[in-house]
Scaffold this motif. Structure first.
Motif, mmCIF file in Angstrom:
data_model
loop_
_atom_site.group_PDB
_atom_site.id
_atom_site.type_symbol
_atom_site.label_atom_id
_atom_site.label_comp_id
_atom_site.label_asym_id
_atom_site.label_seq_id
_atom_site.Cartn_x
_atom_site.Cartn_y
_atom_site.Cartn_z
ATOM 1 N N GLY A 162 0.693 -1.178 -0.130
ATOM 2 C CA GLY A 162 -0.346 -0.127 0.439
ATOM 3 C C GLY A 162 0.654 1.203 0.430
ATOM 4 O O GLY A 162 1.705 1.210 -0.058
ATOM 5 N N LEU A 163 0.261 2.262 -0.158
ATOM 6 C CA LEU A 163 0.702 3.969 -0.159
ATOM 7 C C LEU A 163 0.026 4.186 0.704
ATOM 8 O O LEU A 163 -0.490 4.411 1.754
ATOM 9 C CB LEU A 163 0.603 4.473 -0.850
ATOM 10 N N ASN B 70 0.645 19.403 2.127
ATOM 11 C CA ASN B 70 2.189 19.658 1.105
ATOM 12 C C ASN B 70 2.917 18.245 2.237
ATOM 13 O O ASN B 70 3.706 17.522 2.204
ATOM 14 C CB ASN B 70 3.410 20.517 2.796
ATOM 15 N N LEU B 71 1.603 17.230 1.781
ATOM 16 C CA LEU B 71 1.800 15.536 2.048
ATOM 17 C C LEU B 71 2.767 15.211 0.477
ATOM 18 O O LEU B 71 2.187 15.212 -0.435
ATOM 19 C CB LEU B 71 1.448 14.981 2.536
ATOM 20 N N CYS B 72 4.166 13.957 1.068
ATOM 21 C CA CYS B 72 4.510 13.421 -0.354
ATOM 22 C C CYS B 72 4.221 11.971 -0.011
ATOM 23 O O CYS B 72 3.926 11.322 0.518
ATOM 24 C CB CYS B 72 5.989 13.402 -0.259
ATOM 25 N N THR B 73 3.460 11.602 -1.978
ATOM 26 C CA THR B 73 2.846 9.824 -1.600
ATOM 27 C C THR B 73 4.322 8.797 -1.341
ATOM 28 O O THR B 73 5.437 9.270 -2.266
ATOM 29 C CB THR B 73 1.776 9.803 -2.868
ATOM 30 N N GLN C 198 -3.985 -0.980 14.600
ATOM 31 C CA GLN C 198 -4.095 0.411 14.692
ATOM 32 C C GLN C 198 -5.343 0.750 14.523
ATOM 33 O O GLN C 198 -5.503 0.258 13.622
ATOM 34 C CB GLN C 198 -2.735 1.434 14.611
ATOM 35 N N SER C 199 -5.795 2.108 15.375
ATOM 36 C CA SER C 199 -7.556 2.444 14.996
ATOM 37 C C SER C 199 -6.972 3.149 14.114
ATOM 38 O O SER C 199 -5.769 3.573 13.145
ATOM 39 C CB SER C 199 -7.058 3.138 16.493
ATOM 40 N N TYR D 246 -3.378 8.887 10.223
ATOM 41 C CA TYR D 246 -2.389 10.231 9.963
ATOM 42 C C TYR D 246 -1.502 9.760 9.049
ATOM 43 O O TYR D 246 -0.875 10.783 8.741
ATOM 44 C CB TYR D 246 -1.735 10.237 11.668
ATOM 45 N N TYR D 247 -1.779 8.611 8.457
ATOM 46 C CA TYR D 247 -0.532 8.324 7.573
ATOM 47 C C TYR D 247 -1.073 8.117 6.228
ATOM 48 O O TYR D 247 -0.892 8.150 5.705
ATOM 49 C CB TYR D 247 0.056 6.812 7.699
#
Length: 278
Positions: free
Chosen positions: A9-10, A37-40, A65-66, A72-73
Motif C-alpha cells: 500500500g501507499l 505538503n504531503l508526499c506519497t 492500529q485504530s 495520520y498516515y
C-alpha cells in the motif's frame, strides 16, 4: 533464487520532513506534494524464494492500529501484504523468515496482527530477524524517535519465541545474502545485499527512501544522525556506481529499482525499471 515485489500500500508523509534541509522548490520536482505538503510514498517489501525458504523483507504498516491512528498516515492504494502475497501464490503460513531492516512502524507494523484482542505474530511459521543493537535501541527509545517504535509492533515478536538476532560480526544472512549495517537513520539498520541473476541488488530501505533522495544533501529530518547518514550514503553510492549495483526502493511510489552513475554533479540517477524486468 526468485525475487518478488510485495506491495503493501501507499501512505503520505510531510515533504519537509522527508527532505530535511533541501527547499521545497527543489525537492518537489521529483516528489510533488499535495495541498497539505504531503508526499506519497510506497511501503514496498521484497520476497525471496530460495530452496526451502521463503523470506519476507519488511512488512509495511499493517492494519491493527485504530482508524484514527492510521488516518495520520493517509493510507491508500489497493495493495496489501496479504493480497500481494496471494497474488504471488503464497500465504502468511508459507513464510519461513521475516527479515526486519529496522523496527519503525512503517516497516514492522505488518509483522504483528490482532486476533480476538490478542497480539501475535502475523507469520506463525516464521523466524523473525533483527539485531541486538537495534532491538535495544527500539525498546528503549529516545524521545525524538519513540513515536516510530510502537511496543505492540515489537514486543509480541519476542514474547512468541520467534525472534532471533543477526550477528553483525558475521554480516550475512546464512548463505542467501549479505547484510550491510548503517546507523544514520536509526541505530543498526540492516540492508540486504543480494546476488541475483549475476547482479548485485541492495534493498536500500531508509538509507535512500526514493530516487529523489539520491543527491547527498537529500536526507530526511527523520534521521537520527544526519551527518552519519551523509557519510554512509556517500560511501554506498560511490560503491553502487562503480560496481553497477541495483537499488531496490522501499518507499519510492513510482520507481521500484534503479542504477546510479557518476556525473560532474556527483552520483545521480541512471536507469529506472521494475524488479520483474531484471
Amino acid at each position: 533464487m526468485q525475487l518478488h515485489t510485495i506491495n503493501t500500500g501507499l501512505f503520505k508523509l510531510d515533504g519537509g520532513a522527508m527532505f530535511g534541509v533541501v527547499p521545497k522548490t527543489i525537492w518537489q520536482k521529483t516528489n510533488p506534494a499535495d495541498e497539505q505538503n504531503l508526499c506519497t510514498l510506497a511501503m514496498r517489501c521484497l520476497l525471496i524464494r530460495h530452496e526451502n525458504r521463503l523470506i519476507l523483507i519488511d512488512t509495511g504498516i499493517g492494519d491493527k492500529q485504530s482508524e484514527k491512528f492510521l488516518s495520520y498516515y493517509h493510507l491508500h492504494g489497493d495493495g496489501s501484504l496479504t493480497k500481494s502475497l496471494r497474488e504471488k501464490g503464497f500465504s502468511a503460513d508459507d513464510i519461513t523468515d521475516v527479515f526486519l531492516t529496522h523496527l519503525h512502524l512503517d516497516h514492522v507494523g505488518g509483522a504483528v496482527i490482532s486476533e480476538n484482542a490478542q497480539l501475535k505474530p502475523a507469520f506463525k511459521n516464521a523466524t523473525y530477524w533483527s539485531n541486538q543493537k537495534h532491538w535495544d535501541w527500539a525498546i528503549n527509545p529516545n524521545d525524538r524517535e519513540k513515536a516510530s517504535f510502537l511496543k505492540e509492533n515489537i514486543l509480541p515478536l519476542q514474547q512468541s519465541g520467534q525472534l532471533q538476532f543477526i550477528n553483525p560480526a558475521d554480516a550475512s544472512f546464512t548463505d542467501i545474502f549479505l547484510v550491510r549495517f548503517v546507523s544514520g537513520h536509526t541505530e543498526a539498520m540492516m540492508l540486504p545485499q543480494i546476488h541475483y541473476k549475476n547482479q548485485t541488488l541492495v534493498y536500500v530501505a531508509d538509507l535512500i527512501p526514493t530516487a529523489g533522495h539520491i543527491p547527498l544533501p537529500y536526507i530526511p529530518a527523520y534521521d537520527m544522525f544526519p551527518l552519519q547518514t551523509l557519510k554512509e550514503k556517500k560511501a554506498f553510492l560511490e560503491e553502487a556506481a562503480t560496481k553497477n549495483y541495483i537499488l531496490f526502493f522501499e518507499h519510492d511510489a513510482e520507481n521500484e529499482c534503479c542504477t546510479v552513475k557518476k556525473t560532474e554533479k556527483g552520483i545521480r540517477l541512471d536507469q529506472t525499471f521494475k524488479l520483474a524486468d531484471i
